[in-house]
Design a protein around this motif. Structure first.
Motif, short mmCIF file in Angstrom:
data_model
loop_
_atom_site.label_atom_id
_atom_site.label_comp_id
_atom_site.label_asym_id
_atom_site.label_seq_id
_atom_site.Cartn_x
_atom_site.Cartn_y
_atom_site.Cartn_z
N GLN A 162 83.37 68.87 49.87
CA GLN A 162 84.29 67.85 50.39
C GLN A 162 84.02 66.48 49.79
N ALA A 163 82.76 66.10 49.70
CA ALA A 163 82.38 64.84 49.06
C ALA A 163 81.42 65.19 47.93
N GLY A 164 81.99 65.71 46.84
CA GLY A 164 81.16 66.25 45.77
C GLY A 164 80.57 65.20 44.85
N ILE A 165 79.43 65.53 44.25
CA ILE A 165 78.76 64.67 43.28
C ILE A 165 78.63 63.26 43.85
N SER A 166 78.03 63.16 45.04
CA SER A 166 77.85 61.87 45.73
C SER A 166 79.18 61.18 46.02
N GLY A 167 80.18 61.95 46.38
CA GLY A 167 81.46 61.38 46.78
C GLY A 167 82.36 61.00 45.63
N ARG A 168 82.06 61.46 44.42
CA ARG A 168 82.88 61.10 43.26
C ARG A 168 84.06 62.04 43.08
N MET A 169 84.11 63.11 43.83
CA MET A 169 85.23 64.05 43.79
C MET A 169 85.21 64.82 45.10
#
Length: 335
Positions: A114-121
């Motif tokens: 849902q908030a991948g790669i520290s929220g980058r995707m």
């Protein structure tokens, strides 16, 4: 050069894809390995991370092929590949000499965090996906340390080589897609009304609404068996990112960027914005994007080189302010 084909199954939050890479060794060194970034592996079980993240198991690699030869995983000799945290190390049958080229084919899949790669995707509710760092990508080999292959632990900056991309995305036909580059089959994907409004926006200096709330669910064509295939092309960029939405307003207008090709005529870039009705501060986002691109083109005396700049509203789950070629993901600044 990259050719990517992916299929997204929204209800499963799953992406399945295949990437073909043509890699040219422009260095004076003979390359005995090739290194590929697998950033989604930072979400793997047991992965080293400096911040808390959703565990998705990371990449599932179904096959890795180098120069036409299918590789085995592990081992100490012969053509093979090794997964080392967020890196894929490939040992081809023959080293890659200076100025020679290699081809890779990687079949992969993963659950979308849902908030991948520290929220980058990732995704916000069940109506917006933003895909970045979504495919296996070549790491950089430079003249300082060789392969830039430090593992990714969740918070860091990194860079990549410039490349040409052709990517094809399959999704259910009620999702509207947009990304780095230019859609190659607009009349097969957008509804007729959207095609007409898009043409108006491309000649307008003021904001044109291309998709409004009344268009949700009918902004795209109906596809075979309920699926649509989108083809997007982007040249000379360091990465590609894209969004899929079924609840975002889409607006756009052009902005002057100077004389790109030195023919004495003013050139333009498109400025787009995707935002939802829950983000009222975005009503002038196209205007802000226009002013930014125009000002920076004039101030730096370097014309914005690409066909569009797009701002994407993502509420508070993902974003925070993350930039990609032609695409900026912004979250947490809506109210």
């Amino acid at each position: 050069d990259y050719k990517i084909r992916a299929r997204v199954i929204p209800e499963q939050k799953r992406l399945e894809g295949r990437v073909g890479i043509s890699y040219r060794n422009n260095s004076p060194d003979t390359l005995r390995t090739l290194r590929v970034s697998l950033l989604q592996n930072v979400h793997g079980k047991g992965a080293m991370r400096v911040v808390q993240m959703e565990v998705t198991e990371g990449y599932q690699l179904n096959s890795v092929i180098a120069n036409g030869e299918r590789l085995v995983q592990g081992g100490r000799s012969g053509p093979r590949y090794v997964v080392n945290a967020t890196n894929l190390v490939i040992f081809p049958a023959k080293p890659i000499a200076p100025k020679a080229s290699a081809t890779l084919e990687i079949d992969f899949a993963y659950k979308v965090p849902q908030a991948g790669i520290s929220g980058r995707m990732g995704y916000d509710t069940d109506s917006l996906f933003y895909f970045a760092y979504w495919y296996p990508q070549m790491l950089v080999f430079n003249d300082v340390v060789g392969w830039q292959d430090e593992p990714f632990f969740g918070i860091a900056e990194f860079y990549s080589d410039f490349a040409n991309y052709e990517y094809t995305i399959e999704m259910p036909d009620d999702w509207l897609l947009h990304g780095t580059g230019v859609v190659q089959n607009p009349k097969e994907t957008y509804s007729d009304d959207v095609v007409k409004r898009l043409a108006l926006a491309e000649k307008s200096d003021t904001t044109v609404r291309i998709v409004g709330p009344e268009d949700f669910g009918k902004a795209t064509k109906k596809g075979p068996n309920g699926w649509l295939t989108w083809r997007i092309k982007a040249d000379n960029v360091r990465d590609v990112a894209w969004l899929a939405t079924r609840s975002s307003i889409w607006e756009g207008a052009r902005t002057p960027v100077g004389d790109r090709n030195k023919d004495g005529k003013t050139d333009f870039a498109m400025c787009y914005s995707f935002w939802r009705t829950t983000a009222p501060r975005w009503t002038r986002s196209v205007e802000y994007t226009q002013k930014s691109i125009k000002f920076l083109s004039e101030f730096t005396d370097v014309s914005y080189p690409w066909p569009h700049m797009t701002a994407v509203e993502a509420d508070k789950i993902i974003g925070g302010g993350m930039e990609y070629p032609m695409m900026t993901l912004i979250g947490g600044y809506n109210n």
